[in-house]
Scaffold this motif. Structure first.
Motif, mmCIF file in Angstrom:
data_model
loop_
_atom_site.group_PDB
_atom_site.id
_atom_site.type_symbol
_atom_site.label_atom_id
_atom_site.label_comp_id
_atom_site.label_asym_id
_atom_site.label_seq_id
_atom_site.Cartn_x
_atom_site.Cartn_y
_atom_site.Cartn_z
ATOM 1 N N THR A 219 -10.299 6.509 -8.040
ATOM 2 C CA THR A 219 -9.264 5.841 -7.137
ATOM 3 C C THR A 219 -9.389 6.197 -5.716
ATOM 4 O OG1 THR A 219 -6.943 4.929 -6.930
ATOM 5 C CG2 THR A 219 -7.176 7.344 -7.220
ATOM 6 N N ASP A 220 -8.802 5.375 -4.779
ATOM 7 C CA ASP A 220 -8.876 5.852 -3.421
ATOM 8 C C ASP A 220 -7.529 5.281 -2.907
ATOM 9 O OD1 ASP A 220 -9.733 6.135 -0.926
ATOM 10 O OD2 ASP A 220 -10.703 4.426 -0.529
ATOM 11 N N VAL A 221 -7.167 5.341 -1.603
ATOM 12 C CA VAL A 221 -5.786 5.180 -1.112
ATOM 13 C C VAL A 221 -5.578 4.006 -1.088
ATOM 14 C CG1 VAL A 221 -5.802 7.311 0.320
ATOM 15 C CG2 VAL A 221 -6.713 5.233 1.228
ATOM 16 N N TRP A 222 -4.207 3.649 -1.181
ATOM 17 C CA TRP A 222 -3.820 2.201 -1.225
ATOM 18 C C TRP A 222 -3.798 1.554 0.086
ATOM 19 C CZ3 TRP A 222 1.012 3.186 -4.568
ATOM 20 C CH2 TRP A 222 0.597 3.433 -6.279
ATOM 21 N N VAL A 223 -3.465 2.523 1.126
ATOM 22 C CA VAL A 223 -3.543 1.868 2.528
ATOM 23 C C VAL A 223 -4.609 2.417 3.338
ATOM 24 C CG1 VAL A 223 -2.016 1.669 4.357
ATOM 25 C CG2 VAL A 223 -0.923 1.626 2.369
ATOM 26 N N SER A 224 -5.600 1.847 3.357
ATOM 27 C CA SER A 224 -6.823 2.309 4.185
ATOM 28 C C SER A 224 -6.638 2.184 5.897
ATOM 29 C CB SER A 224 -7.979 1.562 3.953
ATOM 30 O OG SER A 224 -8.408 1.773 2.452
ATOM 31 N N MET A 225 -7.384 3.030 6.493
ATOM 32 C CA MET A 225 -7.097 2.800 8.026
ATOM 33 C C MET A 225 -7.570 1.305 8.367
ATOM 34 S SD MET A 225 -9.088 6.185 9.495
ATOM 35 C CE MET A 225 -10.418 6.182 8.356
ATOM 36 N N GLY A 226 -6.564 0.756 9.061
ATOM 37 C CA GLY A 226 -6.776 -0.802 9.561
ATOM 38 C C GLY A 226 -5.811 -1.579 8.650
ATOM 39 N N ASP A 227 -5.153 -1.030 7.491
ATOM 40 C CA ASP A 227 -4.301 -1.588 6.893
ATOM 41 C C ASP A 227 -2.866 -1.386 6.828
ATOM 42 O OD1 ASP A 227 -6.469 -3.046 5.473
ATOM 43 O OD2 ASP A 227 -6.605 -1.543 4.025
ATOM 44 N N GLU A 228 -2.580 -0.594 7.869
ATOM 45 C CA GLU A 228 -1.121 0.128 7.937
ATOM 46 C C GLU A 228 -0.114 -1.199 8.359
ATOM 47 O OE1 GLU A 228 -4.261 2.875 9.306
ATOM 48 O OE2 GLU A 228 -3.753 0.882 9.765
ATOM 49 N N GLU A 229 -0.466 -2.257 8.881
ATOM 50 C CA GLU A 229 0.621 -3.211 9.009
ATOM 51 C C GLU A 229 0.972 -3.757 7.610
ATOM 52 O OE1 GLU A 229 -0.588 -6.037 11.571
ATOM 53 O OE2 GLU A 229 -0.645 -4.821 13.531
ATOM 54 N N GLU A 230 0.202 -3.589 6.669
ATOM 55 C CA GLU A 230 0.502 -4.157 5.233
ATOM 56 C C GLU A 230 0.992 -3.073 4.160
ATOM 57 O OE1 GLU A 230 -3.008 -5.767 3.514
ATOM 58 O OE2 GLU A 230 -3.638 -6.668 5.521
ATOM 59 N N GLU A 231 1.432 -1.887 4.846
ATOM 60 C CA GLU A 231 1.678 -0.714 3.888
ATOM 61 C C GLU A 231 2.971 -1.142 3.012
ATOM 62 O OE1 GLU A 231 2.916 3.838 4.199
ATOM 63 O OE2 GLU A 231 2.337 2.758 6.129
ATOM 64 N N GLU A 232 4.122 -1.683 3.625
ATOM 65 C CA GLU A 232 5.163 -1.785 2.719
ATOM 66 C C GLU A 232 4.645 -2.866 1.277
ATOM 67 O OE1 GLU A 232 9.720 -3.538 2.996
ATOM 68 O OE2 GLU A 232 8.544 -3.232 4.571
ATOM 69 N N LYS A 233 3.858 -3.931 1.737
ATOM 70 C CA LYS A 233 3.612 -4.782 0.773
ATOM 71 C C LYS A 233 2.704 -4.163 -0.110
ATOM 72 C CE LYS A 233 1.744 -9.439 -0.032
ATOM 73 N NZ LYS A 233 0.608 -9.077 -0.964
ATOM 74 N N ARG A 234 1.747 -3.308 0.411
ATOM 75 C CA ARG A 234 0.516 -2.636 -0.627
ATOM 76 C C ARG A 234 1.266 -1.645 -1.420
ATOM 77 N NH1 ARG A 234 -4.991 -2.402 0.552
ATOM 78 N NH2 ARG A 234 -5.737 -4.055 1.637
ATOM 79 N N LEU A 235 2.229 -0.943 -1.198
ATOM 80 C CA LEU A 235 2.761 0.146 -1.892
ATOM 81 C C LEU A 235 3.649 -0.578 -3.000
ATOM 82 C CD1 LEU A 235 4.417 2.572 0.838
ATOM 83 C CD2 LEU A 235 2.334 2.908 -0.729
ATOM 84 N N LYS A 236 4.209 -1.898 -2.674
ATOM 85 C CA LYS A 236 4.752 -2.428 -3.993
ATOM 86 C C LYS A 236 3.805 -3.308 -4.715
ATOM 87 C CE LYS A 236 7.699 -6.572 -4.784
ATOM 88 N NZ LYS A 236 8.641 -7.562 -4.020
ATOM 89 N N ASP A 237 2.519 -3.600 -4.303
ATOM 90 C CA ASP A 237 1.558 -4.309 -4.997
ATOM 91 C C ASP A 237 0.694 -3.705 -6.232
ATOM 92 O OD1 ASP A 237 2.467 -6.992 -4.149
ATOM 93 O OD2 ASP A 237 0.754 -6.862 -2.502
ATOM 94 N N PHE A 238 0.776 -2.223 -5.634
ATOM 95 C CA PHE A 238 -0.222 -1.236 -6.296
ATOM 96 C C PHE A 238 0.648 -0.358 -7.278
ATOM 97 C CE2 PHE A 238 -2.961 -2.630 -3.055
ATOM 98 C CZ PHE A 238 -4.422 -2.512 -3.589
ATOM 99 N N LYS A 239 1.978 -0.271 -7.279
ATOM 100 C CA LYS A 239 2.816 0.637 -7.930
ATOM 101 C C LYS A 239 2.378 0.973 -9.265
ATOM 102 C CE LYS A 239 6.551 -2.398 -9.340
ATOM 103 N NZ LYS A 239 7.826 -2.772 -9.213
ATOM 104 N N ASN A 240 1.743 0.076 -9.936
ATOM 105 C CA ASN A 240 1.382 0.484 -11.619
ATOM 106 C C ASN A 240 -0.281 0.552 -11.611
ATOM 107 O OD1 ASN A 240 3.842 -0.348 -12.320
ATOM 108 N ND2 ASN A 240 3.560 -2.524 -12.390
ATOM 109 N N PHE A 241 -0.599 0.926 -10.398
ATOM 110 C CA PHE A 241 -2.178 1.018 -10.163
ATOM 111 C C PHE A 241 -2.481 2.726 -9.866
ATOM 112 C CE2 PHE A 241 -1.900 -3.339 -10.463
ATOM 113 C CZ PHE A 241 -3.045 -3.596 -11.090
ATOM 114 N N GLN A 242 -1.736 3.558 -10.699
ATOM 115 C CA GLN A 242 -1.969 4.956 -10.606
ATOM 116 C C GLN A 242 -2.912 5.602 -11.590
ATOM 117 O OE1 GLN A 242 0.939 8.190 -11.354
ATOM 118 N NE2 GLN A 242 1.350 8.045 -9.150
ATOM 119 N N ILE A 243 -3.833 6.447 -10.976
ATOM 120 C CA ILE A 243 -4.345 7.267 -12.147
ATOM 121 C C ILE A 243 -3.512 8.439 -12.189
ATOM 122 C CG2 ILE A 243 -6.510 9.157 -12.580
ATOM 123 C CD1 ILE A 243 -8.354 7.107 -10.946
ATOM 124 N N ASN A 244 -3.143 8.663 -13.704
ATOM 125 C CA ASN A 244 -2.032 9.705 -14.114
ATOM 126 C C ASN A 244 -2.579 9.844 -15.612
ATOM 127 O OD1 ASN A 244 -1.370 7.393 -15.683
ATOM 128 N ND2 ASN A 244 0.182 6.730 -14.087
#
Length: 303
Positions: A219-244
Motif C-alpha cells: 500500500t501507499d498513502v491515501w493523500v499524495s503530495m499534490g492531492d492535499e486539496e482532496e484530503e477530506e474526500k480521499r480519507l472518506k473514500d479510502f476508509k475500507n482500503f487499509q492493509i491490516n
C-alpha cells in the motif's frame, strides 16, 4: 538503455542484472568493501518535491561510489524562474555525468531525457516511480528468492507507484491485483501497457477478496503530495482500503507486507501490519540505496 524514465524502459534481463548487482553492492557495503567506479563523476539532483529516502539514498549512493551529488532545488535554479526544461537539460549535460529528477509532471522527465546527452533517472513523477519499484523487487527477491510466479496485491490508490509496479509485475511474470475505490483506478494507459507486456492484471474494489492467497500486500498513502486539496474526500473514500490483520489473515502464511513510506498508521495501514512480523517495509527503504547504486553504475559506468 540511456535513461530510466519508466519501468517499461527495462527488459527482464535489465531487471535481473540490476537486482544481481544491487545484491552484490549491498553485501560489499556490509563487508566494508569499496566500489568507487564513479570517481570524478557528478550527479545533478533536481527536486520539485520534498523527500527523505530519495534524496538521502542518492546522495549517499553517489558518495559510496566515489562520485559527487549536487542537490538542485527547483526554486534555486533558473528552471524555477522560467528557463525551459529543454535548455536546462542541455546546459546540465555540459557539467554533469547524470541527472535524477523528482518532479510533479512526468512530461518534465520526458523533456529532460529528450534534450540531455547524459543519463536521466526518474526519481518520482506523477505517473511513475521506477527506483522505488526496483528496491521493492530486490526486497521480494531477498525474502522469496524469486520475483516471478507469485500473487502481488496492491491496496489503495492507483497512483504512480502502482503504475510502475503493474509494469514490473508484467515484465517479471508476477500476477498483480489492484484493489482501489471506484474512481481511483490506475491510469488506463498503464493498464493497457501492462497487458501488452503480457501481464496478468485484475482491478477490483474488494480488498478482502483481492488479498486471498496473496504473496505480497502493498500500500501507499491515501493523500499524495499534490492531492492535499482532496484530503477530506480521499480519507472518506479510502476508509475500507487499509492493509491490516484481516487482510493478512486471508493471505498466504508467509505474506510480505510492503509500504513505500512515509506511512500513516491507522489510515492506509494498521500499526499491527507495519510493525508486525510480516512487514519488510524498512528493508524496502534500505534497498532504495542499493538498487539505485546499481542503476547509477549501469547508466553512468556502463556496468
Amino acid at each position: 538503455m540511456k535513461d530510466l524514465i519508466s519501468m517499461a524502459d527495462l527488459s527482464l534481463e535489465d531487471i535481473y542484472e540490476i537486482l544481481d548487482l544491487a545484491a552484490e553492492i549491498k553485501e560489499k557495503r556490509r563487508q566494508g568493501k569499496v566500489i568507487d567506479h564513479l570517481r570524478n563523476k557528478s550527479l545533478g539532483m533536481i527536486f520539485e518535491k520534498s523527500s527523505t529516502r530519495t534524496r538521502v539514498s542518492f546522495e549517499v549512493g553517489m558518495n559510496d561510489l566515489g562520485g559527487h551529488a549536487i542537490y538542485l532545488n527547483s526554486n534555486d535554479i533558473q528552471i524555477g524562474r522560467g528557463e525551459t526544461v529543454e535548455d536546462t537539460a542541455k546546459v546540465l549535460s555540459r557539467y554533469l555525468h547524470g541527472i535524477i529528477a523528482r518532479v510533479y509532471s512526468h512530461d518534465t522527465l520526458v523533456k529532460l531525457s529528450e534534450n540531455a546527452s547524459i543519463p536521466v533517472i526518474n526519481a518520482l513523477s506523477d505517473e511513475e516511480h521506477p527506483c522505488q519499484v526496483l528496491a521493492d523487487l530486490m526486497t521480494i527477491m531477498e525474502y522469496k528468492n524469486r520475483v516471478s510466479g507469485m500473487k502481488f496485491v496492491w491496496v489503495g490508490d492507483g497512483n504512480n507507484v502502482c503504475n510502475s509496479l503493474m509494469l514490473a509485475c508484467a515484465i517479471v511474470g508476477m500476477e498483480i491485483v489492484v484493489a482501489c475505490p471506484k474512481g481511483y483506478e490506475p491510469d488506463e494507459k498503464y493498464v493497457i501497457k501492462t497487458k501488452e507486456l503480457g501481464g496478468i492484471l485484475t482491478v477490483t474494489d474488494n480488498p478482502l477478496e483481492a488479498s486471498k492467497n496473496a504473496d505480497v500486500l502493498y500500500t501507499d498513502v491515501w493523500v499524495s503530495m499534490g492531492d492535499e486539496e482532496e484530503e477530506e474526500k480521499r480519507l472518506k473514500d479510502f476508509k475500507n482500503f487499509q492493509i491490516n490483520e484481516e487482510l493478512i489473515a486471508v493471505s498466504k502464511p508467509d505474506v510480505l507486507v510492503m509500504h513505500c513510506l512515509p506511512a500513516h498508521r491507522g489510515l492506509e495501514i494498521s500499526a499491527g501490519a507495519i510493525d508486525g512480523p510480516h512487514s519488510v517495509v524498512f528493508d524496502q527503504a534500505e534497498n532504495r540505496l542499493h538498487a539505485q547504486k546499481a542503476v547509477l553504475l549501469k547508466l553512468l559506468a556502463g556496468e
